[in-house]
Design a protein around this motif. Structure first.
Motif, PDB file in Angstrom:
ATOM      1  N   GLY A 313      26.420  -3.550  37.487  1.00  9.33           N
ATOM      2  CA  GLY A 313      26.718  -2.389  36.637  1.00  9.33           C
ATOM      3  C   GLY A 313      26.352  -1.115  37.375  1.00  9.33           C
ATOM      4  N   VAL A 314      26.412  -0.001  36.657  1.00 12.85           N
ATOM      5  CA  VAL A 314      26.152   1.311  37.270  1.00 12.85           C
ATOM      6  C   VAL A 314      24.801   1.279  37.988  1.00 12.85           C
ATOM      7  CG1 VAL A 314      25.832   3.771  36.807  1.00 12.85           C
ATOM      8  CG2 VAL A 314      27.420   2.406  35.412  1.00 12.85           C
ATOM      9  N   CYS A 315      24.817   1.737  39.227  1.00 15.33           N
ATOM     10  CA  CYS A 315      23.593   1.669  40.035  1.00 15.33           C
ATOM     11  C   CYS A 315      23.143   3.079  40.391  1.00 15.33           C
ATOM     12  CB  CYS A 315      23.870   0.849  41.298  1.00 15.33           C
ATOM     13  SG  CYS A 315      22.490   0.836  42.438  1.00 15.33           S
ATOM     14  N   ALA A 316      21.953   3.444  39.928  1.00 17.27           N
ATOM     15  CA  ALA A 316      21.438   4.790  40.197  1.00 17.27           C
ATOM     16  C   ALA A 316      20.419   4.725  41.330  1.00 17.27           C
ATOM     17  CB  ALA A 316      20.764   5.314  38.940  1.00 17.27           C
ATOM     18  N   ILE A 317      20.328   5.831  42.072  1.00 12.56           N
ATOM     19  CA  ILE A 317      19.244   5.944  43.058  1.00 12.56           C
ATOM     20  C   ILE A 317      18.119   6.683  42.351  1.00 12.56           C
ATOM     21  CG2 ILE A 317      18.549   6.900  45.287  1.00 12.56           C
ATOM     22  CD1 ILE A 317      21.448   6.532  46.194  1.00 12.56           C
ATOM     23  N   LYS A 318      17.045   5.943  42.076  1.00 13.06           N
ATOM     24  CA  LYS A 318      15.944   6.490  41.278  1.00 13.06           C
ATOM     25  C   LYS A 318      15.030   7.383  42.120  1.00 13.06           C
ATOM     26  CE  LYS A 318      12.053   4.636  38.507  1.00 13.06           C
ATOM     27  NZ  LYS A 318      11.738   5.846  37.783  1.00 13.06           N
ATOM     28  N   ALA A 319      14.948   7.075  43.399  1.00 13.94           N
ATOM     29  CA  ALA A 319      14.083   7.871  44.278  1.00 13.94           C
ATOM     30  C   ALA A 319      14.497   7.629  45.718  1.00 13.94           C
ATOM     31  CB  ALA A 319      12.629   7.460  44.086  1.00 13.94           C
ATOM     32  N   GLU A 320      14.079   8.526  46.571  1.00 13.60           N
ATOM     33  CA  GLU A 320      14.422   8.406  47.984  1.00 13.60           C
ATOM     34  C   GLU A 320      13.291   9.035  48.790  1.00 13.60           C
ATOM     35  OE1 GLU A 320      18.389   9.730  48.607  1.00 13.60           O
ATOM     36  OE2 GLU A 320      18.476   8.732  50.553  1.00 13.60           O
ATOM     37  N   GLY A 321      12.911   8.426  49.885  1.00 12.74           N
ATOM     38  CA  GLY A 321      11.874   9.042  50.714  1.00 12.74           C
ATOM     39  C   GLY A 321      11.561   8.190  51.911  1.00 12.74           C
ATOM     40  N   GLN A 322      11.250   8.842  53.036  1.00 13.26           N
ATOM     41  CA  GLN A 322      10.831   8.170  54.268  1.00 13.26           C
ATOM     42  C   GLN A 322      11.803   7.073  54.691  1.00 13.26           C
ATOM     43  OE1 GLN A 322       6.650   6.990  53.740  1.00 13.26           O
ATOM     44  NE2 GLN A 322       6.243   8.808  54.977  1.00 13.26           N
ATOM     45  N   GLY A 323      13.096   7.333  54.488  1.00 14.61           N
ATOM     46  CA  GLY A 323      14.109   6.371  54.943  1.00 14.61           C
ATOM     47  C   GLY A 323      14.358   5.219  53.982  1.00 14.61           C
ATOM     48  N   PHE A 324      13.765   5.276  52.791  1.00 18.01           N
ATOM     49  CA  PHE A 324      13.980   4.202  51.806  1.00 18.01           C
ATOM     50  C   PHE A 324      14.583   4.765  50.525  1.00 18.01           C
ATOM     51  CE2 PHE A 324      10.665   2.555  54.531  1.00 18.01           C
ATOM     52  CZ  PHE A 324      11.067   1.243  54.723  1.00 18.01           C
ATOM     53  N   ARG A 325      15.247   3.887  49.774  1.00 23.16           N
ATOM     54  CA  ARG A 325      15.793   4.264  48.468  1.00 23.16           C
ATOM     55  C   ARG A 325      15.378   3.253  47.425  1.00 23.16           C
ATOM     56  NH1 ARG A 325      21.987   5.347  50.132  1.00 23.16           N
ATOM     57  NH2 ARG A 325      21.640   7.441  50.932  1.00 23.16           N
ATOM     58  N   ILE A 326      15.167   3.730  46.216  1.00 18.20           N
ATOM     59  CA  ILE A 326      14.941   2.824  45.072  1.00 18.20           C
ATOM     60  C   ILE A 326      16.237   2.776  44.278  1.00 18.20           C
ATOM     61  CG2 ILE A 326      13.575   2.378  42.991  1.00 18.20           C
ATOM     62  CD1 ILE A 326      11.805   2.447  45.425  1.00 18.20           C
ATOM     63  N   TYR A 327      16.796   1.587  44.159  1.00 17.10           N
ATOM     64  CA  TYR A 327      18.011   1.397  43.364  1.00 17.10           C
ATOM     65  C   TYR A 327      17.637   0.806  42.015  1.00 17.10           C
ATOM     66  CZ  TYR A 327      20.603   1.791  47.747  1.00 17.10           C
ATOM     67  OH  TYR A 327      21.131   2.230  48.919  1.00 17.10           O
ATOM     68  N   ARG A 328      18.427   1.176  41.025  1.00 16.11           N
ATOM     69  CA  ARG A 328      18.137   0.697  39.674  1.00 16.11           C
ATOM     70  C   ARG A 328      19.464   0.448  38.973  1.00 16.11           C
ATOM     71  NH1 ARG A 328      15.160   4.690  35.419  1.00 16.11           N
ATOM     72  NH2 ARG A 328      14.815   3.107  33.864  1.00 16.11           N
ATOM     73  N   ALA A 329      19.639  -0.760  38.433  1.00 16.77           N
ATOM     74  CA  ALA A 329      20.879  -1.052  37.709  1.00 16.77           C
ATOM     75  C   ALA A 329      20.547  -1.973  36.546  1.00 16.77           C
ATOM     76  CB  ALA A 329      21.873  -1.733  38.639  1.00 16.77           C
ATOM     77  N   LYS A 330      21.230  -1.739  35.425  1.00 17.70           N
ATOM     78  CA  LYS A 330      20.980  -2.560  34.236  1.00 17.70           C
ATOM     79  C   LYS A 330      22.177  -3.432  33.938  1.00 17.70           C
ATOM     80  CE  LYS A 330      17.498  -0.186  31.667  1.00 17.70           C
ATOM     81  NZ  LYS A 330      16.880  -0.098  30.410  1.00 17.70           N
ATOM     82  N   ARG A 331      21.878  -4.616  33.411  1.00 16.54           N
ATOM     83  CA  ARG A 331      22.976  -5.455  32.955  1.00 16.54           C
ATOM     84  C   ARG A 331      23.412  -4.949  31.575  1.00 16.54           C
ATOM     85  NH1 ARG A 331      23.165 -11.893  31.456  1.00 16.54           N
ATOM     86  NH2 ARG A 331      25.048 -11.575  30.246  1.00 16.54           N
ATOM     87  N   GLY A 332      24.697  -4.591  31.465  1.00 17.57           N
ATOM     88  CA  GLY A 332      25.169  -3.953  30.222  1.00 17.57           C
ATOM     89  C   GLY A 332      25.474  -4.956  29.136  1.00 17.57           C
TER      90      GLY A 332
END
Ligand code: SAM
Length: 332
Positions: A313-332
């Protein structure tokens, strides 16, 4: 056939007796050496070996108890783990042969020096981009306990300090990975219920969520027996209770999860391998309940977002820093 097994089979007469093959690949080698047994710490390889050669391979962090006349170590990727395995086997091989086999690109030439404490190593063969080394164990060392090789560090979490205990060969041994550190800062607002730490390593994420959300059930999963053992030590050191399981990939995970957390694997040995992670992204929806969430950290250069959107499902980037990303997606 793995090239390291091919090199062993060029000298098959040396391995006809009761030989222990430590860290063996999941190929046909046990079929070609009828009196050999394996010692394996990779759950996927163990499952494949069990399916073809029932009862011929022992799984775990300790050498099998059964006696053996000689042993071959397939060079592990970590130097610390190599030391532990060599010591465990040499301690039981006084006056007998210990072999080390590995690919040149995995550093077998340098690793052969780790045989020096036991006697005079010599190179027996070099072929298929691999080398085979042998030492007659003149001085059998005392076996070191695995726990004595553990490294501990402490994390100052908001809920209080968390002790993390890692064993040789475990990801980010003795220190917190930068990606995991970023994910630890973004564990807020997780759906409650049953949480999974996929690819748990020393258990830092699973232990942190259990500490933060004590009423949730937490399962930690890793393919590597040393990682699972580390996670158990980490949980115990913090008085936390959670299930720790070994298994290969998301297929081994429970169903009906509220959240999957992960700093997923992307290197296997010296080969880059996205398979376990891609499979996680493809199948996360099957293991999550409705409204369940996948939250993961990855190097910014890894393009996981389209795959997550295609399968979950829709995948948001919750945070980004030092070359890393936090991805977050919910099952709808
Ligand atoms: C990047 S490390 C993260 C470790 C830990 N979660 C942390 O944050 O420090 C990825 C972990 O995934 C594990 N892993 C690799 N392949 C796997 C598979 N097929 N199934 C389950 N775990 C796997 C590795 O053993 C390793 O511990």
């Amino acid at each position: 056939m793995d090239p390291r097994s091919e090199v062993l089979l060029r000298q098959a007469e040396l391995f006809q007796g009761s030989v222990l093959l430590a860290g063996l690949p999941a190929d046909d080698l046990l079929g070609r050496l009828p009196d050999a047994h394996g010692w394996c710490w990779h759950a996927g390889d163990q499952a494949a070996l069990d399916a073809r050669f029932a009862e011929r391979s022992h799984f775990g962090v300790n050498a099998p108890e059964r006696a053996f006349d000689t042993a071959v170590v397939f060079l592990p990727k970590s130097k610390d783990l190599t030391d532990y395995i060599l010591n465990a086997l040499a301690s039981r091989l006084a006056g007998r042969e210990l072999y080390l086999v590995g690919e040149k690109r995995s550093g077998i030439e340098g690793a052969a020096k780790q045989l020096n404490p036991f006697g005079k190593p010599r190179k027996l063969d070099s072929a298929r981009h691999c080398q085979l080394w042998q030492v007659t164990v003149a001085t059998a060392p005392e076996a070191k306990s695995l726990e004595s090789l553990a490294q501990t560090y402490e994390l100052p979490l908001a809920e209080g300090p968390l002790k993390v205990i890692s064993l040789p060969g475990v990801f980010s041994h003795g220190r917190l990975d930068r990606g995991s550190a970023l994910l630890l800062e973004h564990l807020d607002k997780l759906p409650s219920g049953h949480l999974l730490d996929f690819g748990c390593g020393a258990g830092v994420l699973g232990a942190a969520v259990k500490r933060r959300y004590p009423h949730n059930q937490v399962t930690l999963l890793d393919v590597d027996a040393f990682a699972a053992a580390s996670s158990r030590l980490t949980l115990a050191a913090n008085g936390l209770e959670a299930d720790v399981i070994t298994g290969d990939g998301i297929d081994a995970a429970p169903m009906g999860l509220s959240a999957i957390l992960s700093n997923p694997p992307f290197h296997v040995g010296v080969h880059t391998d996205y398979f376990a992670t891609e499979n996680l992204l493809r199948k996360a929806a099957k293991h999550l309940k409705n409204g369940g969430e996948l939250r993961l950290v990855a190097n910014s250069f890894l393009k996981y977002q389209p795959l997550i959107e295609e399968h979950l499902g829709v995948c948001a980037i919750k945070a980004e820093g030092q070359g890393f990303r936090i991805y977050r997606a919910k099952r709808g």
